[in-house]
Structures are given as C-alpha cells and as structure tokens.
Design a protein around this motif. Structure first.
Motif, PDB file in Angstrom:
ATOM      1  N   ASN A  30      28.184  -0.587   0.884  1.00 60.88           N
ATOM      2  CA  ASN A  30      26.828  -0.553   1.426  1.00 60.88           C
ATOM      3  C   ASN A  30      25.974   0.450   0.662  1.00 60.88           C
ATOM      4  N   THR A  31      24.832  -0.007   0.163  1.00 61.49           N
ATOM      5  CA  THR A  31      24.032   0.770  -0.783  1.00 61.49           C
ATOM      6  C   THR A  31      22.553   0.638  -0.467  1.00 61.49           C
ATOM      7  N   LEU A  32      21.814   1.753  -0.604  1.00 65.64           N
ATOM      8  CA  LEU A  32      20.362   1.756  -0.467  1.00 65.64           C
ATOM      9  C   LEU A  32      19.722   2.065  -1.815  1.00 65.64           C
ATOM     10  N   GLY A  41      15.534  14.481  -2.165  1.00 67.04           N
ATOM     11  CA  GLY A  41      16.048  15.834  -2.003  1.00 67.04           C
ATOM     12  C   GLY A  41      16.322  16.155  -0.547  1.00 67.04           C
ATOM     13  N   GLU A  42      15.398  15.767   0.339  1.00 64.77           N
ATOM     14  CA  GLU A  42      15.579  16.000   1.777  1.00 64.77           C
ATOM     15  C   GLU A  42      16.739  15.179   2.318  1.00 64.77           C
ATOM     16  N   ILE A  43      16.855  13.929   1.876  1.00 67.85           N
ATOM     17  CA  ILE A  43      17.955  13.077   2.330  1.00 67.85           C
ATOM     18  C   ILE A  43      19.299  13.641   1.871  1.00 67.85           C
ATOM     19  N   CYS A  44      19.391  14.024   0.610  1.00 70.99           N
ATOM     20  CA  CYS A  44      20.649  14.560   0.082  1.00 70.99           C
ATOM     21  C   CYS A  44      21.018  15.871   0.764  1.00 70.99           C
ATOM     22  N   TRP A  45      20.017  16.731   1.004  1.00 69.40           N
ATOM     23  CA  TRP A  45      20.290  18.006   1.692  1.00 69.40           C
ATOM     24  C   TRP A  45      20.825  17.739   3.095  1.00 69.40           C
ATOM     25  N   THR A  46      20.225  16.769   3.790  1.00 73.36           N
ATOM     26  CA  THR A  46      20.661  16.440   5.143  1.00 73.36           C
ATOM     27  C   THR A  46      22.082  15.893   5.136  1.00 73.36           C
ATOM     28  N   THR A  71       0.814  -1.220   0.000  1.00 72.48           N
ATOM     29  CA  THR A  71       0.000   0.000   0.000  1.00 72.48           C
ATOM     30  C   THR A  71       0.846   1.268   0.000  1.00 72.48           C
ATOM     31  N   ASP A  72       2.164   1.128   0.158  1.00 67.36           N
ATOM     32  CA  ASP A  72       3.038   2.296   0.185  1.00 67.36           C
ATOM     33  C   ASP A  72       3.455   2.707  -1.218  1.00 67.36           C
ATOM     34  N   GLU A  73       3.803   3.992  -1.375  1.00 67.47           N
ATOM     35  CA  GLU A  73       4.260   4.503  -2.664  1.00 67.47           C
ATOM     36  C   GLU A  73       5.776   4.476  -2.778  1.00 67.47           C
ATOM     37  N   ILE A  74       6.467   4.411  -1.645  1.00 64.65           N
ATOM     38  CA  ILE A  74       7.918   4.444  -1.614  1.00 64.65           C
ATOM     39  C   ILE A  74       8.440   3.124  -1.067  1.00 64.65           C
ATOM     40  N   TYR A  75       9.427   2.571  -1.746  1.00 68.39           N
ATOM     41  CA  TYR A  75      10.062   1.329  -1.304  1.00 68.39           C
ATOM     42  C   TYR A  75      11.554   1.590  -1.124  1.00 68.39           C
ATOM     43  N   ILE A  76      12.100   1.101  -0.018  1.00 68.73           N
ATOM     44  CA  ILE A  76      13.532   1.213   0.245  1.00 68.73           C
ATOM     45  C   ILE A  76      14.085  -0.191   0.416  1.00 68.73           C
ATOM     46  N   GLN A  77      15.188  -0.436  -0.271  1.00 68.52           N
ATOM     47  CA  GLN A  77      15.837  -1.741  -0.188  1.00 68.52           C
ATOM     48  C   GLN A  77      17.327  -1.556   0.023  1.00 68.52           C
ATOM     49  N   GLY A  96      27.924   2.763  10.992  1.00 68.01           N
ATOM     50  CA  GLY A  96      27.632   3.965  10.222  1.00 68.01           C
ATOM     51  C   GLY A  96      26.496   3.760   9.240  1.00 68.01           C
ATOM     52  N   PHE A  97      26.447   2.571   8.615  1.00 70.94           N
ATOM     53  CA  PHE A  97      25.379   2.290   7.662  1.00 70.94           C
ATOM     54  C   PHE A  97      24.036   2.170   8.370  1.00 70.94           C
ATOM     55  N   GLN A  98      24.019   1.596   9.556  1.00 73.75           N
ATOM     56  CA  GLN A  98      22.781   1.517  10.321  1.00 73.75           C
ATOM     57  C   GLN A  98      22.267   2.909  10.682  1.00 73.75           C
ATOM     58  N   SER A  99      23.186   3.814  11.015  1.00 72.69           N
ATOM     59  CA  SER A  99      22.785   5.197  11.317  1.00 72.69           C
ATOM     60  C   SER A  99      22.207   5.874  10.083  1.00 72.69           C
ATOM     61  N   LEU A 100      22.823   5.609   8.917  1.00 73.97           N
ATOM     62  CA  LEU A 100      22.310   6.186   7.675  1.00 73.97           C
ATOM     63  C   LEU A 100      20.915   5.652   7.377  1.00 73.97           C
ATOM     64  N   LYS A 101      20.706   4.354   7.527  1.00 74.63           N
ATOM     65  CA  LYS A 101      19.393   3.772   7.280  1.00 74.63           C
ATOM     66  C   LYS A 101      18.347   4.388   8.201  1.00 74.63           C
ATOM     67  N   LYS A 102      18.715   4.576   9.465  1.00 73.27           N
ATOM     68  CA  LYS A 102      17.783   5.185  10.415  1.00 73.27           C
ATOM     69  C   LYS A 102      17.411   6.595   9.983  1.00 73.27           C
ATOM     70  N   LEU A 103      18.402   7.352   9.529  1.00 74.93           N
ATOM     71  CA  LEU A 103      18.140   8.724   9.056  1.00 74.93           C
ATOM     72  C   LEU A 103      17.209   8.706   7.838  1.00 74.93           C
ATOM     73  N   CYS A 104      17.490   7.835   6.862  1.00 76.34           N
ATOM     74  CA  CYS A 104      16.692   7.776   5.651  1.00 76.34           C
ATOM     75  C   CYS A 104      15.264   7.310   5.935  1.00 76.34           C
TER      76      CYS A 104
END
Length: 347
Positions: A237-239, A254-259, A223-229, A331-339
């Motif tokens: 490490n890649t999202l 855009g918000e993620i890149c700005w952050t 039901t979601d419009e956005i999927y993250i894998q 560090g990757f876990q922190s990035l995933k949490k932020l995203c």
C-alpha cells in the motif's frame, strides 16, 4: 563539522522563498545542471580510482515476467549489511553527529557540501570551514545503481537533524540536480535511527516499477497545489504526493514523516521528478525479525547476490515479499486519514 574544510555548492535561495516555486517552470533534462555534472563527475572519479567495491555498471539486470515490470539485479559482490556498517562507522552512538574520525579517515569519499544562500545564481567554490547547515554528499562504495551516493544533512547548532528541515534541504537539492533519472531514498526502520538522518540517491535509466502503475486520486482538485494519490494494483500500500510548489510539498512531507517517526511507524520515502513527486511506503513494524525493505525494494527493484536466486526469481515471490510488509486495510486507512489531516492543515 568544526574545522572541516570542503568544497561547497551553494543553491540560490531566491526561488525557494515564500513558495515561489508556484511560478517556476521546470525544465528537467533540457540541459545538464552544474550540480548534476558535479555529482556524476565526482562519482566517476571515485570509480576510476578504485574506491568502489565493484563495478555496478557491469551487473546484469532483467525485468521479471508479469504485469508489474518488477526489476531484478544480479550482484554477487553486493554487501547487504553495508548500510548498518556505514551508520556505525559514520555516526556517533547518539545525537546523529558525524564522527570526526569518519571525516578524517574518509575524506576521499566526500564530494562536497550543498547548502543554500542569498545569491543571484548557484555557485561552487572552496571554503575553509563547512557552513553551519548543509548536506554532505558522500560516495556509496557499495552501490545499488549508477551514481549511488549518501546525502547527510547536518546542523552545527543542534545535536539532532530534524527530519522536516532535512526534507526541505533534500528537496531543494533534487530540484537543483534537475535530472529525471535522479531518485532519492529515505528509510526509517525504528527509533534507533531517528537521529541518524541520512538519505541516499542514485540514477536509474528507467522509472522504478511503482512509478509506472496507475493511481487513484484521494486529495486535490484543479485549484489545489498538492495532490495525493494511492497506487492501485500494488501489493505494498503506497501513497503519492505531487506538487510543483516544492516548499509546500516539503513542509507537508516533513510534518508527515516527523509524525510517523514520533509514532515509531516504519516507512520509506522515494523522491523523484526533480523533487515534485514523493512516494510514501508505510511498512508493518516487525520488532522480532527486523526484516524491512529498502526504498528501492519498495519501488520494485531487488538486488540478488546469488545467481541461482536471480535465475529463479518470479513476480509471485516479489509480490509476496512486498505484501508481507504492507499495512492491512484498516492500518492503511488510518495512515491516509493522518496524511489528509496534515495536508489539509498545511495546504
């Protein structure tokens, strides 16, 4: 951009309003779009006129033995310092403004400007002054692959081009090109180039190696419009962010890149599948050496300027290069949490 005359490709904005891409049926490669035709014809024209430093179509490429299908290209004429030279020549020292001298001296390298407007359909026409907001499409004379171009977002009414707005414009352009071989790249290496926002794009006959790897879902349901894998079994490490709602996807990225820029985090962005899929490659900060990978390298495509290096390249060597710039597990876990936090807030 004041007084700069150019051809303009105006993208119809009706499908972009209020996330209307929810109901838009993508028809990539069903027929060639006008914008795709224009980019390729203009690039071929510059190649025929001798504007490019070499014929990239004659370069030897090979898949490296191993399970990841990593790709190597031999190009003894490729200039690895060219991007720094382009930034120095094209942009003001601060503020991210394109130098008038660059526009004047490199007019033959500029294809046209892409902008958006309230029209029934997209159109292409000459104009006596560039629009207030748009993207300059410029040939890359030091190409990595066929059709290699620069896409330089600009705004006449502000000194620095916000990355969030730039990604909106770039995503709309990717959708308008409507060619699954067309891939866009963005490199962010330090605060020094934060206000020199420009993208690159080129055509690849085959998917980049990272695009063929399996992924692990970490966000999104039916039901979601956005999927993250998360890309699995890859040394960097890649999202991966996917959505057919281009406006919402562009807002989130855009918000993620700005952050990430605000946190001075090194990262790369690969935009594929006509703007519906974006790969985020975070890299460790290396202030001493400053040796960071370009987006196509993060995707598993490497250029070698010496035949001996090209002949000896192996999967282990490239895997080690990718792993050397990858965030560690913490560090990757922190990035995933932020995203995930940004996505949950905006989605």
């Amino acid at each position: 951009m004041q007084g700069f005359e150019t051809l303009v490709y105006l993208v119809c904005a009706s499908m972009q309003r209020n996330g209307a891409y929810d109901e838009f049926e993508f028809t990539a490669d069903d027929e060639q779009s006008l914008l795709d035709t224009l980019i390729l014809s203009q690039w071929e024209d510059r190649a025929w006129k001798g504007h490019l430093s070499f014929d990239v179509t004659s370069c030897e490429t090979k898949q490296i033995l191993g399970g990841k299908n990593l790709t190597a290209q031999l190009n003894e004429e490729w200039n690895s310092y060219f991007l720094k030279e382009f930034e120095r020549k094209a942009f003001q020292p601060s503020g991210g403004i394109i130098k008038p001298s660059y526009l004047e001296n490199n007019i033959e390298d500029i294809f046209f400007c892409v902008t958006s407007g309230e029209m029934e359909k997209s159109v292409f026409f000459p104009i006596t002054e560039a629009p207030q907001e748009g993207i300059l499409v410029i040939v890359n004379i030091n190409p990595v692959e066929y059709g290699h171009i620069f896409l330089v977002p600009y705004c006449n009414y502000q000194r620095t081009q916000c990355i969030a707005r730039a990604i909106q414009l770039i995503t709309n352009t990717a959708s308008e090109v409507n060619n699954s071989s067309f891939r866009m790249f963005y490199d962010y290496f330090s605060a020094m180039n934060a206000d020199r926002t420009y993208f690159q794009a080129s055509y690849f006959a085959n998917p980049l190696p990272v695009e063929l790897l399996p992924t692990i879902p970490i966000f999104g349901t039916s039901t979601d419009e956005i999927y993250i894998q998360e890309v699995s079994d890859y040394p960097l490490n890649t999202l991966v962010f996917t959505s057919k709602n281009l406006k919402k996807l562009a807002d989130i990225m855009g918000e993620i890149c700005w952050t990430l820029q605000h946190l001075n985090t090194v990262f790369n962005l690969l935009i594929s599948d006509c703007g519906t899929k974006m790969y985020l490659f975070p890299q460790v900060h290396l202030p001493v050496t400053g040796c960071h990978l370009h987006t196509w390298e993060c995707g598993g495509y490497f250029v070698y300027s010496r035949s001996s290096d090209f002949a000896d390249v192996c999967e282990l060597e490239i895997t080690q290069r990718l792993a050397s710039v990858s965030l560690d597990t913490k560090g990757f876990q922190s990035l995933k949490k932020l995203c995930l936090g940004i996505t949950d807030k905006l989605a």
